[in-house]
Design a protein around this motif. Structure first.
Motif, PDB file in Angstrom:
ATOM      1  N   PRO A 177     -41.255 -10.821 -22.593  1.00 37.48           N
ATOM      2  CA  PRO A 177     -41.027  -9.710 -23.528  1.00 37.48           C
ATOM      3  C   PRO A 177     -39.850 -10.001 -24.469  1.00 37.48           C
ATOM      4  O   PRO A 177     -38.833 -10.562 -24.052  1.00 37.48           O
ATOM      5  CB  PRO A 177     -40.702  -8.536 -22.607  1.00 37.48           C
ATOM      6  CG  PRO A 177     -41.289  -8.905 -21.294  1.00 37.48           C
ATOM      7  CD  PRO A 177     -41.212 -10.402 -21.210  1.00 37.48           C
ATOM      8  N   VAL A 178     -40.026  -9.625 -25.721  1.00 37.85           N
ATOM      9  CA  VAL A 178     -39.005  -9.861 -26.747  1.00 37.85           C
ATOM     10  C   VAL A 178     -38.139  -8.608 -26.865  1.00 37.85           C
ATOM     11  O   VAL A 178     -38.658  -7.486 -26.894  1.00 37.85           O
ATOM     12  CB  VAL A 178     -39.675 -10.195 -28.102  1.00 37.85           C
ATOM     13  CG1 VAL A 178     -38.643 -10.336 -29.212  1.00 37.85           C
ATOM     14  CG2 VAL A 178     -40.516 -11.457 -27.970  1.00 37.85           C
ATOM     15  N   GLY A 179     -36.829  -8.828 -26.939  1.00 36.58           N
ATOM     16  CA  GLY A 179     -35.909  -7.706 -27.090  1.00 36.58           C
ATOM     17  C   GLY A 179     -36.086  -7.015 -28.431  1.00 36.58           C
ATOM     18  O   GLY A 179     -36.658  -7.573 -29.377  1.00 36.58           O
ATOM     19  N   ARG A 180     -35.596  -5.802 -28.491  1.00 27.75           N
ATOM     20  CA  ARG A 180     -35.737  -5.015 -29.724  1.00 27.75           C
ATOM     21  C   ARG A 180     -34.372  -4.553 -30.199  1.00 27.75           C
ATOM     22  O   ARG A 180     -33.441  -4.404 -29.406  1.00 27.75           O
ATOM     23  CB  ARG A 180     -36.644  -3.828 -29.479  1.00 27.75           C
ATOM     24  CG  ARG A 180     -38.054  -4.315 -29.098  1.00 27.75           C
ATOM     25  CD  ARG A 180     -39.021  -3.187 -29.019  1.00 27.75           C
ATOM     26  NE  ARG A 180     -40.332  -3.665 -28.634  1.00 27.75           N
ATOM     27  CZ  ARG A 180     -41.396  -3.650 -29.414  1.00 27.75           C
ATOM     28  NH1 ARG A 180     -41.328  -3.186 -30.633  1.00 27.75           N
ATOM     29  NH2 ARG A 180     -42.549  -4.074 -28.978  1.00 27.75           N
ATOM     30  N   ASP A 181     -34.281  -4.337 -31.501  1.00 26.15           N
ATOM     31  CA  ASP A 181     -33.023  -3.830 -32.060  1.00 26.15           C
ATOM     32  C   ASP A 181     -32.988  -2.302 -31.924  1.00 26.15           C
ATOM     33  O   ASP A 181     -33.917  -1.691 -31.374  1.00 26.15           O
ATOM     34  CB  ASP A 181     -32.830  -4.299 -33.509  1.00 26.15           C
ATOM     35  CG  ASP A 181     -33.853  -3.724 -34.489  1.00 26.15           C
ATOM     36  OD1 ASP A 181     -34.546  -2.735 -34.137  1.00 26.15           O
ATOM     37  OD2 ASP A 181     -33.963  -4.260 -35.602  1.00 26.15           O
TER      38      ASP A 181
ATOM     39  N   THR B 252     -34.726 -14.098 -30.233  1.00 31.47           N
ATOM     40  CA  THR B 252     -33.546 -14.929 -29.966  1.00 31.47           C
ATOM     41  C   THR B 252     -33.966 -16.396 -29.956  1.00 31.47           C
ATOM     42  O   THR B 252     -35.163 -16.724 -30.017  1.00 31.47           O
ATOM     43  CB  THR B 252     -32.951 -14.573 -28.595  1.00 31.47           C
ATOM     44  OG1 THR B 252     -33.924 -14.923 -27.576  1.00 31.47           O
ATOM     45  CG2 THR B 252     -32.584 -13.097 -28.496  1.00 31.47           C
ATOM     46  N   LYS B 253     -32.996 -17.266 -29.824  1.00 29.73           N
ATOM     47  CA  LYS B 253     -33.284 -18.698 -29.727  1.00 29.73           C
ATOM     48  C   LYS B 253     -34.177 -18.978 -28.515  1.00 29.73           C
ATOM     49  O   LYS B 253     -35.101 -19.782 -28.585  1.00 29.73           O
ATOM     50  CB  LYS B 253     -31.979 -19.491 -29.605  1.00 29.73           C
ATOM     51  CG  LYS B 253     -32.183 -20.995 -29.730  1.00 29.73           C
ATOM     52  CD  LYS B 253     -30.896 -21.766 -29.549  1.00 29.73           C
ATOM     53  CE  LYS B 253     -29.952 -21.508 -30.688  1.00 29.73           C
ATOM     54  NZ  LYS B 253     -28.750 -22.357 -30.629  1.00 29.73           N
ATOM     55  N   GLY B 254     -33.910 -18.270 -27.425  1.00 24.74           N
ATOM     56  CA  GLY B 254     -34.756 -18.423 -26.239  1.00 24.74           C
ATOM     57  C   GLY B 254     -36.197 -18.021 -26.512  1.00 24.74           C
ATOM     58  O   GLY B 254     -37.139 -18.697 -26.080  1.00 24.74           O
TER      59      GLY B 254
ATOM     60  N   ASN C 296     -37.865 -20.693 -28.540  1.00 29.86           N
ATOM     61  CA  ASN C 296     -38.245 -21.831 -27.692  1.00 29.86           C
ATOM     62  C   ASN C 296     -39.540 -21.540 -26.945  1.00 29.86           C
ATOM     63  O   ASN C 296     -40.409 -22.414 -26.834  1.00 29.86           O
ATOM     64  CB  ASN C 296     -37.126 -22.179 -26.711  1.00 29.86           C
ATOM     65  CG  ASN C 296     -36.046 -23.007 -27.350  1.00 29.86           C
ATOM     66  OD1 ASN C 296     -36.287 -23.758 -28.293  1.00 29.86           O
ATOM     67  ND2 ASN C 296     -34.832 -22.887 -26.845  1.00 29.86           N
ATOM     68  N   TRP C 297     -39.672 -20.314 -26.427  1.00 29.60           N
ATOM     69  CA  TRP C 297     -40.904 -19.944 -25.739  1.00 29.60           C
ATOM     70  C   TRP C 297     -42.105 -20.006 -26.675  1.00 29.60           C
ATOM     71  O   TRP C 297     -43.172 -20.498 -26.308  1.00 29.60           O
ATOM     72  CB  TRP C 297     -40.780 -18.531 -25.151  1.00 29.60           C
ATOM     73  CG  TRP C 297     -40.219 -18.549 -23.771  1.00 29.60           C
ATOM     74  CD1 TRP C 297     -38.958 -18.211 -23.385  1.00 29.60           C
ATOM     75  CD2 TRP C 297     -40.898 -18.945 -22.583  1.00 29.60           C
ATOM     76  NE1 TRP C 297     -38.808 -18.368 -22.039  1.00 29.60           N
ATOM     77  CE2 TRP C 297     -39.999 -18.820 -21.517  1.00 29.60           C
ATOM     78  CE3 TRP C 297     -42.185 -19.388 -22.316  1.00 29.60           C
ATOM     79  CZ2 TRP C 297     -40.336 -19.131 -20.203  1.00 29.60           C
ATOM     80  CZ3 TRP C 297     -42.522 -19.695 -21.006  1.00 29.60           C
ATOM     81  CH2 TRP C 297     -41.609 -19.566 -19.970  1.00 29.60           C
ATOM     82  N   ILE C 298     -41.950 -19.503 -27.871  1.00 35.48           N
ATOM     83  CA  ILE C 298     -43.053 -19.504 -28.841  1.00 35.48           C
ATOM     84  C   ILE C 298     -43.433 -20.936 -29.199  1.00 35.48           C
ATOM     85  O   ILE C 298     -44.618 -21.286 -29.232  1.00 35.48           O
ATOM     86  CB  ILE C 298     -42.673 -18.687 -30.094  1.00 35.48           C
ATOM     87  CG1 ILE C 298     -42.489 -17.209 -29.712  1.00 35.48           C
ATOM     88  CG2 ILE C 298     -43.723 -18.843 -31.195  1.00 35.48           C
ATOM     89  CD1 ILE C 298     -41.742 -16.391 -30.747  1.00 35.48           C
ATOM     90  N   PHE C 299     -42.433 -21.767 -29.448  1.00 36.13           N
ATOM     91  CA  PHE C 299     -42.706 -23.172 -29.771  1.00 36.13           C
ATOM     92  C   PHE C 299     -43.432 -23.853 -28.616  1.00 36.13           C
ATOM     93  O   PHE C 299     -44.419 -24.565 -28.811  1.00 36.13           O
ATOM     94  CB  PHE C 299     -41.401 -23.908 -30.097  1.00 36.13           C
ATOM     95  CG  PHE C 299     -41.601 -25.371 -30.359  1.00 36.13           C
ATOM     96  CD1 PHE C 299     -42.098 -25.801 -31.574  1.00 36.13           C
ATOM     97  CD2 PHE C 299     -41.316 -26.314 -29.382  1.00 36.13           C
ATOM     98  CE1 PHE C 299     -42.309 -27.155 -31.819  1.00 36.13           C
ATOM     99  CE2 PHE C 299     -41.525 -27.660 -29.623  1.00 36.13           C
ATOM    100  CZ  PHE C 299     -42.019 -28.083 -30.845  1.00 36.13           C
TER     101      PHE C 299
END
Length: 143
Positions: A28-32, A40-42, A45-48
């Motif tokens: 899960p991706v964090g939200r603003d 985030t960079k993490g 990396n997961w998407i890549f």
């Protein structure tokens, strides 16, 4: 980083990006504060990694398992499970590469010998009965 930037960066559709998150291919991706995804960079990396492994043929199910393991407590069994998924994929790619290289060698052999074989058939030196048996050639590089 916002979703629009991510899809441009990795040449993905927004639907694919959302799908990866929804089914668990990526954590899960964090939200603003406004509720928008903030990668985030993490996350990048997961998407890549997900995009690269999908291109290489890893199933969505295996990616989900890998991502799920990553979100669990990092005991040795989890680490072994993740490493096994990666190792199995590497082994599968190595097998595909071996097959592709064999076909590549066959194509190169056919290109290298094409003119000679055509000339032999046209001169009568070779016929259908005396043609080489490609299936019996073990190493096209040595020919």
């Amino acid at each position: 980083m916002k979703s629009k930037e991510v899809v441009e960066m990795f040449d993905l559709s927004i639907d694919t990006l959302r799908y990866y998150e929804r089914v668990g291919v990526i954590p899960p991706v964090g939200r603003d504060k406004n509720g928008y995804r903030n990668y985030t960079k993490g996350d990048l990396n997961w998407i890549f990694l997900a995009k690269s492994l999908r291109r290489a043929g890893l199933s969505v199910e295996s990616l989900i398992k890998f991502a799920t393991l990553a979100q669990m407590h990092k005991d040795s069994d989890v680490k072994k499970g993740q490493k096994k998924i990666l190792h199995d994929q590497l082994q599968e790619i190595d097998e595909k590469l071996k097959e592709m290289n064999e076909v590549r060698d066959l194509l190169q052999y056919k290109i290298d010998t094409y003119d000679e074989h055509i000339a032999q058939f046209q001169s009568g030196e070779r016929t259908e009965e005396t043609a080489e048996e490609l299936w019996n050639i073990k190493d096209f590089k040595k020919k």
